[in-house]
Design a protein around this motif. Structure first.
Motif, PDB file in Angstrom:
ATOM      1  N   GLN A 160       0.832  -1.203   0.000  1.00  0.00           N
ATOM      2  CA  GLN A 160       0.000   0.000   0.000  1.00  0.00           C
ATOM      3  C   GLN A 160       0.871   1.259   0.000  1.00  0.00           C
ATOM      4  N   CYS A 163       2.716   1.682  -3.442  1.00  0.00           N
ATOM      5  CA  CYS A 163       1.849   2.176  -4.516  1.00  0.00           C
ATOM      6  C   CYS A 163       1.499   3.645  -4.301  1.00  0.00           C
ATOM      7  N   SER A 167       2.352   6.434  -7.028  1.00  0.00           N
ATOM      8  CA  SER A 167       1.253   7.252  -7.532  1.00  0.00           C
ATOM      9  C   SER A 167       1.550   8.736  -7.343  1.00  0.00           C
ATOM     10  N   ILE A 173       1.549   1.690 -12.600  1.00  0.00           N
ATOM     11  CA  ILE A 173       1.845   0.520 -11.776  1.00  0.00           C
ATOM     12  C   ILE A 173       1.164  -0.720 -12.346  1.00  0.00           C
ATOM     13  N   ILE A 175       0.688  -4.661 -11.148  1.00  0.00           N
ATOM     14  CA  ILE A 175       0.862  -5.636 -10.075  1.00  0.00           C
ATOM     15  C   ILE A 175       0.706  -7.027 -10.683  1.00  0.00           C
ATOM     16  N   ILE A 220      -7.732  -2.040  -5.532  1.00  0.00           N
ATOM     17  CA  ILE A 220      -7.225  -1.081  -6.519  1.00  0.00           C
ATOM     18  C   ILE A 220      -8.254  -0.003  -6.817  1.00  0.00           C
ATOM     19  N   TYR A 225      -4.373   4.898  -2.378  1.00  0.00           N
ATOM     20  CA  TYR A 225      -2.965   4.544  -2.556  1.00  0.00           C
ATOM     21  C   TYR A 225      -2.723   3.837  -3.884  1.00  0.00           C
ATOM     22  N   PHE A 226      -3.733   3.127  -4.360  1.00  0.00           N
ATOM     23  CA  PHE A 226      -3.582   2.286  -5.545  1.00  0.00           C
ATOM     24  C   PHE A 226      -4.104   2.957  -6.811  1.00  0.00           C
ATOM     25  N   ASN A 228      -2.859   4.583  -9.215  1.00  0.00           N
ATOM     26  CA  ASN A 228      -2.116   4.500 -10.462  1.00  0.00           C
ATOM     27  C   ASN A 228      -1.911   3.068 -10.943  1.00  0.00           C
ATOM     28  N   VAL A 229      -2.526   2.109 -10.275  1.00  0.00           N
ATOM     29  CA  VAL A 229      -2.459   0.724 -10.746  1.00  0.00           C
ATOM     30  C   VAL A 229      -3.442   0.578 -11.905  1.00  0.00           C
TER      31      VAL A 229
END
Length: 439
Positions: A160, A163, A167, A173, A175, A220, A225-226, A228-229
């Motif tokens: 977390q 990422c 970001s 990103i 995963i 996601i 936090y995620f 940009n995944v």
């Protein structure tokens, strides 16, 4: 002042949506508010055979893998592995089993806290790279782990945090499920366990993996936090024989895709913010990933290219450069259909393909000989790197080097060390675009 505030808020809102492929369908801003991937206009029904509704911009994926972070490969970082007290053991599973859960949790959490730092992420971005690929194991979803399985706990908070850092600086990103339940290949620590046989290819293990992918998809799309995944690799490097992987094509791939899309549907995710679902491509050798897919909407494909283990390429400098300059990893044709836009005809192979792993390493029996030693062949390795990435960018949607850092003392496996050695430019925009001119 109002205009500046409006632009800043627009950037924050744009970054908060989840999932895209660089240049395909959404804006992503760096911390400084710079749009990294040039949002393109939305067109529909451009061609009858196109599944892409967003036309690619000029941006290619240029990135590094964060190897040895959440899936430890002892050969890449033996000093770190030894300092953790894992030296006698061949995989995370074995080390945790031997040390006990409590002690293993402490040493692995110390490792996660220090192997990749915020300074690493800042440096990656400063080198002109725009992507990181994060290999993880299914055990990061701790509720999925059986009492009979031994893996370190507490990794999710570090994923977390990582990422979030990436970001914040505008990195894309990916995963990747690197370690699948039961292990997708035998006797290989890059699955998290040195399993005597590949136990992944059975329905109940497939079900565990799809539960993991559903869980990850939800995170996601719901955790900032995620943000940009944009892509999930559904399983790394399955066995390269379709006859030896029963159910991979007929069951796991379509079920994994459906599981990801079902979570997105339940969350009300707009179709253009869907995650890209990424299996290995057909060139990998596990069969056609699209064979039983319910849809190929927002699919992407992973290609790994290690000439080190390719006996078809003669072991000479000229042969390696020739191969790099002529080996089309996508075998597709890009055609211009509108000014400043192009579309990839995917009729010949899987698109968009990304070369998700490659290195500068050469066969073991010659790698330390005078003709190949890294200390006195920097010119060759620099040209070979430039030739590889130039071809990947011409034929595919980009590349991701394996890996960012190692403890081998060998820049052929370490992007960071290759820059220090002058083999890779500190600004990837200054790559030698003429590396293939004589080939």
């Amino acid at each position: 002042m109002y205009l500046v505030s409006y632009i800043f808020m627009s950037a924050i809102l744009a970054a908060h949506a989840a999932a895209w492929l660089p240049g395909e369908h959404r804006e992503i801003y760096s911390l400084e508010g710079i749009n990294l991937f040039n949002k393109t206009k939305l067109f529909s029904n451009i061609t009858s055979n196109s599944t892409k509704k967003w036309l690619p911009s000029s941006s290619n994926i240029r990135g590094v893998n964060l190897g040895c972070l959440f899936v430890f490969e002892p050969w890449l970082a033996s000093d770190e592995w030894g300092s953790m007290g894992c030296g006698p053991y061949v995989s995370e599973f074995d080390c945790v089993s031997a040390l006990g859960q409590s002690q293993a949790n402490v040493i692995f959490q110390n490792h996660w806290d220090s192997w990749i730092t915020q300074d690493d992420i800042t440096q990656i971005q400063s080198f002109g790279l725009n992507t990181i690929r994060i290999p993880i194991g299914y055990w990061i979803m701790e509720s999925l782990v059986y009492d009979s399985e031994y893996f370190p706990q507490g990794g999710f908070q570090y994923l977390q945090r990582l990422c979030g850092w990436a970001s914040d600086v505008g990195l894309y990103i990916i995963i990747d499920l690197h370690g699948a339940p039961g292990a997708q290949v035998p006797t290989n620590p890059n699955t998290g366990q040195y399993a005597p046989s590949a136990g992944f290819y059975i329905d109940w293990q497939f079900d565990r993996a799809t539960k993991f992918l559903s869980w990850l998809t939800n995170i996601i799309h719901t955790q900032y936090y995620f943000r940009n995944v944009g892509m999930i690799g559904v399983v790394n490097e399955p066995i390269q024989n379709p006859d030896a992987v029963p159910g991979l094509l007929s069951s796991f791939y379509p079920n994994a895709y459906t599981a990801i899309r079902n979570v997105e549907s339940a969350l009300g995710v707009a179709s253009y913010n869907s995650l890209h679902v990424q299996p290995m491509n057909q060139l990998w050798g596990s069969g056609s990933p699209n064979q039983n897919m319910p849809s190929t909407y927002f699919m992407a494909y992973d290609d790994h290219r290690y000439v080190k283990w390719d006996p078809s390429v003669p072991v000479s400098h000229s042969a390696y450069i020739t191969d790099a300059c002529n080996n089309n990893r996508n075998r597709s044709v890009k055609v211009n259909i509108l000014p400043f836009y192009n579309l990839t005809d995917s009729s010949d192979n899987n698109t968009p393909t990304i070369v998700g792993e490659f290195s500068l390493s050469v066969p073991d029996n010659v790698q330390w000989s005078p003709d190949w030693h890294p200390s006195n062949n920097q010119g060759f390795y620099s040209q070979w790197f430039a030739a590889q990435v130039s071809r990947y960018e011409a034929d595919t949607d980009g590349w991701i080097f394996w890996t960012w850092k190692s403890q081998l003392g060998d820049y052929r496996w370490s992007y960071q060390d290759a820059i220090a050695a002058g083999v890779i430019p500190s600004d990837i925009g200054n790559i030698n675009t003429g590396a293939c001119n004589s080939f």
